[in-house]
Design a protein around this motif. Structure first.
Motif, PDB file in Angstrom:
ATOM      1  N   ASN A   1       0.835  -1.204   0.000  1.00 17.05           N
ATOM      2  CA  ASN A   1       0.000   0.000   0.000  1.00 17.05           C
ATOM      3  C   ASN A   1       0.870   1.255   0.000  1.00 17.05           C
ATOM      4  N   SER A   2       1.615   1.445  -1.062  1.00 17.96           N
ATOM      5  CA  SER A   2       2.499   2.613  -1.144  1.00 17.96           C
ATOM      6  C   SER A   2       1.692   3.911  -1.169  1.00 17.96           C
ATOM      7  N   ASP A   3       0.440   3.841  -1.617  1.00 17.67           N
ATOM      8  CA  ASP A   3      -0.415   5.025  -1.643  1.00 17.67           C
ATOM      9  C   ASP A   3      -0.670   5.528  -0.223  1.00 17.67           C
ATOM     10  N   MET A   4      -0.932   4.619   0.706  1.00 11.55           N
ATOM     11  CA  MET A   4      -1.122   5.008   2.097  1.00 11.55           C
ATOM     12  C   MET A   4       0.134   5.672   2.647  1.00 11.55           C
ATOM     13  N   VAL A   5       1.279   5.082   2.354  1.00 12.97           N
ATOM     14  CA  VAL A   5       2.548   5.623   2.848  1.00 12.97           C
ATOM     15  C   VAL A   5       2.755   7.033   2.297  1.00 12.97           C
ATOM     16  N   GLY A   6       2.487   7.216   1.024  1.00 18.12           N
ATOM     17  CA  GLY A   6       2.638   8.535   0.416  1.00 18.12           C
ATOM     18  C   GLY A   6       1.736   9.576   1.057  1.00 18.12           C
ATOM     19  N   LYS A   7       0.500   9.205   1.359  1.00 22.64           N
ATOM     20  CA  LYS A   7      -0.441  10.123   2.013  1.00 22.64           C
ATOM     21  C   LYS A   7       0.047  10.502   3.409  1.00 22.64           C
ATOM     22  N   PHE A   8       0.551   9.522   4.134  1.00 23.46           N
ATOM     23  CA  PHE A   8       1.022   9.787   5.497  1.00 23.46           C
ATOM     24  C   PHE A   8       2.209  10.752   5.475  1.00 23.46           C
ATOM     25  N   VAL A   9       3.142  10.512   4.564  1.00 23.27           N
ATOM     26  CA  VAL A   9       4.316  11.383   4.454  1.00 23.27           C
ATOM     27  C   VAL A   9       3.892  12.801   4.068  1.00 23.27           C
ATOM     28  N   LYS A  10       2.901  12.926   3.205  1.00 19.98           N
ATOM     29  CA  LYS A  10       2.397  14.248   2.833  1.00 19.98           C
ATOM     30  C   LYS A  10       1.871  14.998   4.056  1.00 19.98           C
ATOM     31  N   GLY A  11       1.075  14.327   4.865  1.00 15.94           N
ATOM     32  CA  GLY A  11       0.535  14.964   6.062  1.00 15.94           C
ATOM     33  C   GLY A  11       1.623  15.409   7.006  1.00 15.94           C
ATOM     34  N   PHE A  12       2.636  14.581   7.149  1.00 15.30           N
ATOM     35  CA  PHE A  12       3.770  14.894   8.032  1.00 15.30           C
ATOM     36  C   PHE A  12       4.530  16.116   7.524  1.00 15.30           C
ATOM     37  N   VAL A  13       4.852  16.125   6.238  1.00 16.77           N
ATOM     38  CA  VAL A  13       5.611  17.232   5.652  1.00 16.77           C
ATOM     39  C   VAL A  13       4.802  18.532   5.721  1.00 16.77           C
ATOM     40  N   ALA A  14       3.496  18.444   5.476  1.00 14.70           N
ATOM     41  CA  ALA A  14       2.643  19.631   5.578  1.00 14.70           C
ATOM     42  C   ALA A  14       2.615  20.155   7.008  1.00 14.70           C
ATOM     43  N   ALA A  15       2.711  19.246   7.984  1.00 13.15           N
ATOM     44  CA  ALA A  15       2.679  19.653   9.393  1.00 13.15           C
ATOM     45  C   ALA A  15       3.919  20.450   9.775  1.00 13.15           C
ATOM     46  N   ILE A  16       5.049  20.159   9.152  1.00  8.81           N
ATOM     47  CA  ILE A  16       6.279  20.904   9.449  1.00  8.81           C
ATOM     48  C   ILE A  16       6.094  22.376   9.090  1.00  8.81           C
ATOM     49  N   GLN A  17       5.438  22.632   7.957  1.00 11.38           N
ATOM     50  CA  GLN A  17       5.151  24.014   7.570  1.00 11.38           C
ATOM     51  C   GLN A  17       4.060  24.608   8.462  1.00 11.38           C
ATOM     52  N   TYR A  18       3.035  23.819   8.752  1.00 13.13           N
ATOM     53  CA  TYR A  18       1.886  24.304   9.521  1.00 13.13           C
ATOM     54  C   TYR A  18       2.307  24.749  10.915  1.00 13.13           C
ATOM     55  N   GLU A  19       3.146  23.977  11.573  1.00  8.94           N
ATOM     56  CA  GLU A  19       3.537  24.316  12.945  1.00  8.94           C
ATOM     57  C   GLU A  19       4.381  25.590  12.986  1.00  8.94           C
ATOM     58  N   GLN A  20       5.103  25.877  11.914  1.00 10.00           N
ATOM     59  CA  GLN A  20       5.880  27.108  11.861  1.00 10.00           C
ATOM     60  C   GLN A  20       4.976  28.330  11.752  1.00 10.00           C
ATOM     61  N   MET A  21       3.818  28.161  11.140  1.00 13.88           N
ATOM     62  CA  MET A  21       2.892  29.269  10.917  1.00 13.88           C
ATOM     63  C   MET A  21       1.840  29.396  12.018  1.00 13.88           C
ATOM     64  N   HIS A  22       1.722  28.384  12.872  1.00 15.73           N
ATOM     65  CA  HIS A  22       0.665  28.373  13.886  1.00 15.73           C
ATOM     66  C   HIS A  22       1.268  28.032  15.256  1.00 15.73           C
ATOM     67  N   ARG A  23       1.951  28.999  15.816  1.00 14.20           N
ATOM     68  CA  ARG A  23       2.647  28.775  17.090  1.00 14.20           C
ATOM     69  C   ARG A  23       1.673  28.424  18.226  1.00 14.20           C
ATOM     70  N   ASP A  24       0.629  29.234  18.411  1.00 13.41           N
ATOM     71  CA  ASP A  24      -0.283  29.010  19.532  1.00 13.41           C
ATOM     72  C   ASP A  24      -0.948  27.646  19.447  1.00 13.41           C
ATOM     73  N   PHE A  25      -1.387  27.284  18.244  1.00  9.49           N
ATOM     74  CA  PHE A  25      -2.002  25.969  18.062  1.00  9.49           C
ATOM     75  C   PHE A  25      -1.002  24.857  18.401  1.00  9.49           C
ATOM     76  N   THR A  26       0.234  24.999  17.928  1.00 12.34           N
ATOM     77  CA  THR A  26       1.255  23.974  18.161  1.00 12.34           C
ATOM     78  C   THR A  26       1.593  23.859  19.640  1.00 12.34           C
ATOM     79  N   LEU A  27       1.592  24.981  20.347  1.00 11.42           N
ATOM     80  CA  LEU A  27       1.848  24.941  21.787  1.00 11.42           C
ATOM     81  C   LEU A  27       0.754  24.149  22.511  1.00 11.42           C
ATOM     82  N   LYS A  28      -0.481  24.279  22.055  1.00 14.39           N
ATOM     83  CA  LYS A  28      -1.578  23.511  22.651  1.00 14.39           C
ATOM     84  C   LYS A  28      -1.416  22.016  22.370  1.00 14.39           C
ATOM     85  N   VAL A  29      -0.981  21.696  21.151  1.00  7.70           N
ATOM     86  CA  VAL A  29      -0.739  20.297  20.798  1.00  7.70           C
ATOM     87  C   VAL A  29       0.388  19.729  21.657  1.00  7.70           C
TER      88      VAL A  29
END
Length: 330
Positions: A223-251
């Protein structure tokens, strides 16, 4: 009348195309993790911000006490992905599992060796007890490397297993240990308890592959498609946490289980601000350092190479396709 029917038909067609993008059935995946260190922040942010869901996955996160236990969930296929140290994956593969590193969260051994105030130098550490997590975990290896960097032999100290940063600091206050290795959040807490740092391994320039994304070659094959989707979410989160400090602090507060603003802000600034890479390729050099250290402790370890334990194809695809660059375009 025909015009009205035509307009209705167009609307229904648009809905039929657009609806699956939002109402599609999400594929379920399980992420296992074995520590509550803030170096795992992108994994948690991806879930809490709905980024895994954005790319088609409904991800459950399950905590196990220690990476060596968490990785067994991959072996039994109770989990699809793991968030833990590279050393755990290497040891599992050497033991017969088909684990593989496909992305990294944090490079380097980012630990402080903290001690009681009366221990002022390496000589004072001789004969003392150092708390770490389970054998084979990053903190265990960090404790052993810290001892080496101080010019001591592992025989000069006792390295004992005793859980998380919080549990190890508690053991120090109770006199069960005289030293331990902790991440940045643990270091802030340690200072508040009157302990101090004997060595900061992040300044020792130790090549190392620490918190990583782990899966199995079997899942990639099936299921390489599942793996690709998971990696996408992870990589997007690296950018998201940089732009959303307060949200990331709550997490962070939720997952590392503290409301202490000093610990939370120090963890954010250290990992999100300084350490976690935008393009999280697994480092062959860092992974080879892990393998070499394992072989140093166990000379019977087979003569293997880092390439046998890693697969950068998913990060490479996101990098070369422009997906990662686009995240930071605005």
């Amino acid at each position: 009348m025909k015009w009205i029917l035509f307009r209705i038909g167009v609307v229904l067609w648009v809905c039929s195309v657009a609806l699956p993008l939002h109402a599609q059935k999400l594929e379920r995946a399980v992420l296992a993790f074995g520590s509550t260190g803030p170096n795992l922040t992108p994994f948690w942010v991806a879930r809490e911000a709905g980024l895994y869901r954005q790319y088609g996955l409904d991800v459950d996160v399950v905590f196990f006490r220690g990476s060596t236990i968490a990785i067994n969930a991959l072996a039994t296929r109770d989990a699809h992905f793991g968030a833990f140290g590279a050393s755990s994956s290497v040891l599992a593969k050497l033991g017969g599992m088909d684990t593989v590193l496909i992305a990294r969260a944090t490079p380097g051994l980012l630990f402080y060796l903290v001690t009681k105030k009366e221990i002022k130098n390496a000589g004072d550490l001789k004969g003392k007890r150092i708390g770490a997590s389970r054998p084979g975990t990053d903190s265990d290896l960090a404790a052993r490397i810290a001892v080496q960097k101080l010019g001591l032999s592992e025989k000069d100290v006792s390295i004992i297993s005793m859980g998380s940063d919080t549990e190890r600091l508690s053991a120090m206050t109770q006199g069960v240990a005289e030293a331990t290795v902790v991440t940045i959040g643990g270091y802030v807490a340690a200072q508040k308890q009157g302990f101090h740092s004997l060595i900061d391994l992040s300044q020792a320039n130790v090549p190392y592959e620490a918190a990583s994304m782990i899966t199995t070659r079997m899942l990639i094959k099936e299921n390489s498609d599942m793996v690709g989707k998971f990696v996408k979410g992870f990589v997007a989160a690296i950018q998201y946490e940089q732009m959303h400090r307060d949200f990331t602090l709550k997490v962070l507060s939720k997952y590392i289980r503290t409301a202490d603003p000093e610990i939370l802000n120090a963890s954010y600034d250290y990992y999100v601000g300084r350490v976690i890479p935008r393009t999280p390729y697994v480092s062959e050099k860092g992974l080879q350092a892990v393998i070499d250290f394992i072989r140093q402790r166990n000379p019977q370890t087979p003569n293997v190479k880092a390439q046998d334990f890693m697969d950068n194809r998913f990060i490479k695809e996101l990098d070369e396709s422009g997906f990662i660059k686009a995240l930071y375009a605005n």
